[in-house]
Structures are given as C-alpha cells and as structure tokens.
Design an enzyme around this catalytic site. Structure first.
Site, PDB file in Angstrom:
ATOM      1  N   HIS A 104       0.833  -1.205   0.000  1.00 57.48           N
ATOM      2  CA  HIS A 104       0.000   0.000   0.000  1.00 57.48           C
ATOM      3  C   HIS A 104       0.872   1.262   0.000  1.00 57.48           C
ATOM      4  O   HIS A 104       0.717   2.153  -0.840  1.00 57.48           O
ATOM      5  CB  HIS A 104      -0.909  -0.030   1.245  1.00 57.48           C
ATOM      6  N   GLU A 105       1.791   1.329   0.943  1.00 61.78           N
ATOM      7  CA  GLU A 105       2.634   2.527   1.046  1.00 61.78           C
ATOM      8  C   GLU A 105       3.559   2.647  -0.164  1.00 61.78           C
ATOM      9  O   GLU A 105       3.844   3.752  -0.626  1.00 61.78           O
ATOM     10  CB  GLU A 105       3.430   2.527   2.345  1.00 61.78           C
TER      11      GLU A 105
ATOM     12  N   HIS B  21       1.717   4.465  -2.852  1.00 58.79           N
ATOM     13  CA  HIS B  21       1.807   5.920  -2.673  1.00 58.79           C
ATOM     14  C   HIS B  21       3.179   6.427  -3.140  1.00 58.79           C
ATOM     15  O   HIS B  21       3.298   7.448  -3.814  1.00 58.79           O
ATOM     16  CB  HIS B  21       1.649   6.282  -1.185  1.00 58.79           C
TER      17      HIS B  21
ATOM     18  N   GLU C 282      -4.672   7.913  -3.073  1.00 56.45           N
ATOM     19  CA  GLU C 282      -5.189   6.666  -2.509  1.00 56.45           C
ATOM     20  C   GLU C 282      -5.491   5.665  -3.627  1.00 56.45           C
ATOM     21  O   GLU C 282      -5.387   4.448  -3.422  1.00 56.45           O
ATOM     22  CB  GLU C 282      -6.441   6.972  -1.683  1.00 56.45           C
TER      23      GLU C 282
END
Lengths: 497, 497
Positions: free
Chosen positions: A264-265, A268, A294
């Site tokens: 997820h990170e 980003h 997001e």
C-alpha cells in the site's frame, strides 16, 4: 516574464524545502526519536510550519502571481509553466486566506488533542477527548469560513485534499455506490466465509520484512530514492523527489498485516517517485489529490496485490520462505484467505468490499457534526447505531468505535475520509483504462512483470504531479469523469457469483 | 528588563531550533538517507543555515542586547541570566561580523571541496583537492579578517571553537608538552611492543554492538534521551537537551575500533545530556568549547575506558560475550593490547601517547599555511617530512597522509585541531581534581560504578553548559588554569617505567 517566473520558483523552492524538512522531523519522530526528544520536536515543527507559512504568504509571491496569471493563461494549458502558475495560485490562496495565528492556534490544539487521544483510546474513554473534539469542530467551521461562498460547510475542507469535490457530489456518489455494495456484501457473507487461518500462523518478522522488500522492489519502488522503516502506523513521506520513504508494521501472527501495508505505502511512494524530476522544488512536485493518491496505494495493494495472477507468481516464492507455515496450503486457499470478506469493526483491517461502508459512516457523521445536527456528545452512540445498521456489528465500547481512527483527533473534522473511497473508485477506473490500452497486463502480472502497468501509470498519472487537478487527470487518463462502474465491475468480477 | 530578556530568549529559541533541525538533517544524511536524497539535502541545509543566520543577526537582537548588557553586568556573575546575556553577545557578534553572503559562498565552497575530497582520498590524488584547498585558505584568511585586531591570523579561527586561546599560547603549550612526550614515547617504543593480536580476531558485529551499548548505559548515557546508530565516521549530535545521539562504526576484525569510539562519543553526549534542562532553547545549552568537549570524550574513552580498573570490572563480561576469542586471554594481555603504543600514520587510530604528536603536526602546518610560509602545493611533502621527524614513519602516498582527515576539506584551515590536544590535557586535569575531591573513584570504577565520577563532572562541568568560558570553568573546577602537569603525571603513571 521568464525572470519573474524564475523569481517565483526561487521563493516557492524555499517553501518546498521547509515543508519537506518538517516532514523529516515527523518521520524521525515516528521512527527513531528517543522519547526525550518529544517536547523540542513539537517546538521545531511549529517553527518550521510558521516559517513555511510566512514564506508562502510573502506579498512578493502575490505580486508576482498577479503579473504571471495572464501570462500563464496565454500559454498552452498543458505547458509546465501554465500548470506551475495554476498550482502556485491555489497554494498561495489557501495559505493567504487562513491567518497565521489561526493556524498556530489550531496546530497547538491538534497536538494536545492528539495527545489526549493516545491516552483515551487505550482507556476506552471518549469523555477525555470530547472537549477537544468540540473545539476541533469549532476550528473546522472557522477554517471553512475563511473560504466563503460554499454550498456546504464541509466543501472548503474537502477541497483542501480533493479539489473539485463537494459534499453534494460525494453524497450522490456514495449513495450510488452503497446501492451496489450492500447487496454484494450480503451475497458474499451469505456464503461460507473463507478460511484465513493460514495467515495467522507464526511468521518471523525478519523473513516477512525481507519478502515485503523483495515484492515492492519487483513492483518498481526505487530504493536508491527511498527506504522502509518500522512505525506504529504505516505511512509514506517525501523529503524530495529523490527521497520518498515508506514505513510499515509487522505482526508475527498475521502475515497479511505487514505485507499489504508495505505494498500500500509503496503504491503511494511510486506515485511520488514517478513525478518528473524537473518539478522538484515546485508545488507541482506532489500527488494531485488525496483521492488520486489513494487510488495508487489501493491499486497496487488490492487490484494487483490481492489478485490471483499476482499470487500465481509470488506464492511459490512465499512458500519457499515459509515452508512450514505454507508448504501444505494450496494457492487457492491462500488467495481466498487474503480476500476474505467479513463485516468487522476496524476500518484499516476491513476487506475490499466492506471498507467503503466504514468510510461512508465517517463521512456522514462528520457532515452531520459540521451541519450541527449531531452533537459531539451523541457521536459514540450514533457511531454504534450506524455500524449496527450498515455492517451488522457494533463495538462494545469506544476504543474500537469512535476512537479507532486518529483523523478527527489530529486534523479537521471533515475533508479527509472521502479520499479513501474516491481512491477505491479511481483505482478500478485507472486499472480498467490501463488494461484497455494494454490487454497484456494481466498476463505480465502472472509473470511477475509490472513494467507495462507501472509505465502506463507513470505516463498517465505519476509524471504529471500536480499539473492537472484530479478531475482533469481522470478525464485525460480514462477518457471520462470519475465513475463508479469500473469499480463495481471489478468488485462483481472478483466477489460476485 | 524581565520582559526584554524574555523577548531575547524567544528570538534565540528560534535560532536554536533551526540550528538543531539542521543537525537532524545532517544526522539523517549520515545514517539513513538514500543516495537519491543528497541533492535536495544540500539545498535544505543551506536554507536552514541562511534562516538561522538571518534570525541570529536580526537587529532586534542587537537592540535588546544593548539594553541588556548593563543589566547583565549588574547581576551576580554566576547568575544564569548574566551568563545567558554574555553567551548571546558572543554569538550575536560572531554572526553579525561575518556577512551572510560570505557564509553562503563559503558553505557552497566547502560542500564542493568535501565532495572532491571523498573522491581524491580513495584515488590517493592530492591534485584534485589542491585548487579547493587554495580557495579554502583564502576564505579562512578572509574569515579571520572579519575580526581585526588579532595577534596571529589564526587567532579568530581558534577563538570560534576555543575562546580565549591564541596561537601564541598554544605554541608555547604544545612545545612544553612535546618536550615531555618525545622522551616518553621513546622510552615506551624502546621496549617490546604489546601484543594486540587478541583484538584482531573475528568479533561478530551484533555482539560488539550489544556490549558497547551495555557499557555506555553503565557509564551513564541516558537512552531515553539518546540513541546510537551506525555511520562511516562516528559523531555526537544534539537536537535538544532531550535528544542527544551518537553514532559508531564497527569492524568485525578489530574489537577496539567500535568499542572505544562508542565510549568516546558517549563521553561527548553525557556532557550535553548533563546540561541543566532550564538552559534548553538558549545559547547556554551546549558544551562551552571544543577543548572542554574533547576532554570529556577522552576522559571516558581513555582515562576511564582504557584503565585497568575499568577492565577488572568489564573484562569477565566481555569474555562471556566472546568466549572463543577471549576465554584464554588473560586480563593483563588484554589491558596491554588496548593500550599498545606504536607510532603510526593515522591520527584517529593513534594511541594515547602519540596522538598529540599527530595533532601538533596539523596545527603547525595550518599556522604555516595561514602565515603564508607554506604553499598548498608543498603541503604533502611538508606533511611527510614532519611525520618522519616526529613519528619516524611516513606515508608512501597522500591517502594516509595529508588526505586522511576531512577537516581542511570541509571547514576552515585553522581553528579545529587544537581542540583535540587541549582536550587531552584537560581530561587529566579534570580527572585529577575529581580524584582529589573523591579518592574513592578508582575503587568504584573497579566495581563498575561511575556515579561519583559522573556526578562530579556534572556538578563541575556539564550542568553549566556554556555559562562559563573554558578558562573560567577550568579554574572553578580544578582551582587552576589549564596546565599540562596532570596530563604528564597521568601518562607517566600509565606508560612510564
């Protein structure tokens, strides 16, 4: 005009550096700072914030922009210079409208409120934060009032992170999404729930760490311009386009926790790392909105990272790392385990299907608070009531209820949560567009090759930084405005039938 | 006057915070920053330096000081307020005399020069840095000229870090010390050299790391207000009195390297951690001079950390950590190994006895360069010549000669090296004074108890921060001015006969 633009860039570059230094202070505070450093750290962050705000509201910037705006309008809309002048205007206006004293007061307040929350949550005691929340609500309304002419009082707050979005648009969008989601959740939860016990065995941290790093390196996270560290709450942060870091947290008895937060990170981070380097030092050097940001974390985490093709490639590697735990677990069992749907109390642990229901609850409650139709004291009960209605579960106390997310205790009420659902919707819309241009992508993912997908995202989203608004970017990249159909198609394809 | 003092403190506190944030940028650059972050990091540090300089030379500070100086003089000399006004004056004067543009130019130059040095040293190529060094020499002279009225052109540079010291005083002091050292070195090197092969076995890093941490915790380094990380060159840095960090470097085949550098940096750090917390945010919140600072690192590293009593306590523990490497090595052998005297090429690896000879060579050469009697192009040969004369060894090339220390390539020429020898001299003078007050200290060290010693240092040195100059502090703590006799007594007691 060239000279004026250069002067503007020099002034903006100082603001950019000060903001990035403040980000480093925060990163250090969350990763390595000894507890004795906390008091001074608060002071240091306040000094930098004050200086950055002073520099951003320098009347010189205002005068330069006045002269440069007509120039920018005379340039092709797509030119970097025109985009820079537009982005600088937005930033200048936002900074100038909110008085420095108000910001300082609000920052000091949220620091105290956050502190109170860190104690209230483990103590399961909403009454400790309620007085802070009352004040936060007041501050949030005052903040919105610096931007008069709004339709709904939440609109200016929403526009801070998702420019172009309004409460009325979002209400409509979310209602539409809910109509599709509720029966879909029901159809899935009516079936036998997936067995995810294979994820809950003992997984030594060091091995999880190494595997996670290997995965995101393969996805395309550039370690020469980033690194990963451990924190209590995972996040992505940027100190320059050459230094975009992520953090993660691992649980020895939950393999999914660390792995998917790492992906997820990294999603980003790949967005920020993909911005063209020429934008460094300008307001263009950042993702354009919280929703688009997001969309990238969720695209890599869910659409890619929880897909069957992804695990066809990575599962044999994972089994080699954890032969005792996974050697006897078939791919199919593992795939269903990482995609288990089950209504639950905690947003950050929620599955793809129910996640947006959590977000909508928060969104509706914050609108009601801002409108004055829900009092802070009634919030815990309203929370439980909505959870019962929407998810069929309700927290016994407030620790896993209204106290679970840090947002309302460290930021404005309103303007943050919507980005999570916008991101989910956009993730599917972008992915569908990428597949329409490159039908070979799913096959490549099964081979552990992510270059075409990342290339498409870089070309259509990442490299532009903040040159285009989310709305412009979405239209350019997908040919249409934000729409829920691709997301619904994706969810039905994966979870339906 | 109270109100004016408060106003002054508020202005100084911002400078303090900006300087400390710059220190964090540097720490991060040396510890964790990915290489992609380098370019922006240079820019960020320059922005902070510029802002700190602007804030420190704010005419408001000048006006406040003009009014506060007579007030400060009316207060008891020992009062914190009087000390604060004195320290603020010194800082304001230094900052005001050197123009901001000069500082920016010099900082940019040293950044380039440092970069050139990082390439020149491994390439053993002095010619790459020579042009930079010529310019550095010019900058150093100009820097000194901003402080006219000096006796020797090095004096203002020396006063930056060791206020009250002058080239003429130091020449006399160093000559006196050399007269004692040379025969002492000779008498030791005439004997059979100690066998230090026990330190050169294989020592796994993780175990060294843990043992080092345990030792400095026992010495009194406070981990709730600090931490240790790894860097290429060990250092101590401070971001507030609540956050004083150290770094170290370990070698798997050299046990002494990491352990003594850890103790050395912890000595620096305990000084800063011992400053009274009320000084936070003011120019009093730092060690008073480079010599006094070095006295603390050397006191803990050498006088304590290389003493027989210290190892009577710690050696059995060390043997338990490394039973294969040290189980059969008697304490006496180990003690002599960590105190082996042998003239060598590298200052930072030098033993206690020959260390000061290295420093004096640099000190004399830099004075000669500043005086104009030694040209940069002749420096490498002058270096070799002096090493032959003083230490009986000479480097074949320049890598381990004139290129070995970073100082001249990243700072002024002049004003830095003297602190190392002043520190050695003071370390013994302070230790002797502590023993005269507390004869029980050596016995306590043998028990692994350092409280009385640290208590004395805190009471007499640490807590005062920069309230007193080095000269004042030395007189107050030891009853006399800086003197070499205690150091000579210490060295003769340890190495003589």
């Amino acid at each position: 005009m060239e000279a004026k633009l250069k002067e503007l860039k020099a002034l903006l570059s100082e603001v950019y550096d000060l903001e990035n230094v403040a980000a480093l202070l925060h990163w250090d505070q969350s990763t390595y700072m000894p507890k004795g450093g906390a008091k001074a750290r608060g002071r240091q962050m306040a000094v930098l914030e004050k200086l950055a705000h002073e520099k951003m509201t320098d009347p010189k910037i205002g005068r330069l922009l006045e002269e440069l705006i007509p120039y920018g309008e005379s340039l092709p809309y797509d030119s970097d210079e025109a985009g820079l002048i537009r982005a600088a205007c937005r930033k200048f206006e936002k900074a100038s409208r909110v008085p420095a004293e108000f910001m300082a007061e609000f920052t000091a307040h949220t620091a105290e409120s956050y502190q109170a929350w860190t104690e209230a949550r483990p103590a399961d005691d909403f009454s400790r934060v309620a007085p802070y929340l009352e004040k936060t609500l007041e501050y949030s309304r005052r903040m919105a009032d610096y931007f008069p002419g709004y339709e709904h009082i939440a609109d200016p707050l929403i526009a801070f992170s998702d420019e172009g979005m309004k409460a009325s648009t979002l209400k409509k969008l979310f209602a539409e999404l809910r109509r599709e989601l509720v029966p879909l959740v029901k159809s899935v939860t009516d079936r036998e729930p997936a067995d995810d016990s294979c994820l809950k065995k003992q997984y030594p941290e060091a091995d999880q760490w190494k595997f996670g790093l290997k995965v995101i390196e393969r996805l395309g996270y550039d370690f020469s311009r980033g690194r990963q560290d451990k924190t209590h709450h995972p996040f992505m942060t940027k100190f320059s386009l050459g230094d975009v870091r992520i953090t993660t947290r691992l649980k020895e008895n939950d393999l999914g926790e660390g792995l998917f937060s790492t992906i997820h990170e990294a999603g980003h981070a790949m967005y920020e790392q993909g911005i063209q380097r020429e934008y460094e030092g300008t307001p263009l050097a950042g993702g354009t909105s919280s929703g688009v940001h997001e969309s990238q974390s969720r695209l890599w985490e869910n659409i890619v990272g929880r897909s069957r093709g992804f695990w066809e490639h990575f599962y044999p590697e994972l089994q080699r790392v954890f032969p005792d735990q996974l050697g006897g677990v078939p791919l199919d069992t593992f795939y269903h385990a990482v995609n288990k749907v089950q209504p639950s109390l905690i947003r950050t642990d929620a599955d793809e299907l129910t996640y947006n229901l959590h977000v909508m609850i928060r969104f509706d409650l914050e609108l009601a608070m801002l409108e004055g139709t829900l009092a802070v004291k009634d919030l815990p009960e309203a929370w439980r009531e909505r959870y019962r209605q929407d998810l069929g579960v309700a927290p016994p106390g407030d620790r896993d209820g209204v106290l679970q997310d840090v947002h309302w205790y460290a930021d404005t009420i309103g303007g943050v949560f919507q980005g999570y659902t916008i991101g989910n919707i956009l993730s599917a819309q972008f992915f569908e567009a990428a597949l329409s241009d490159h039908p070979e992508i799913p096959g490549e993912i099964r081979q552990g090759n992510f270059d075409t997908l990342r290339g498409w995202l870089t070309e259509n989203i990442y490299r532009h930084g903040s040159k285009y608004t989310a709305e412009e970017l979405t239209k350019r990249a997908t040919g249409s405005a934000l729409a829920i159909q691709p997301y619904i198609r994706y969810l039905k394809g994966k979870f339906g039938g």
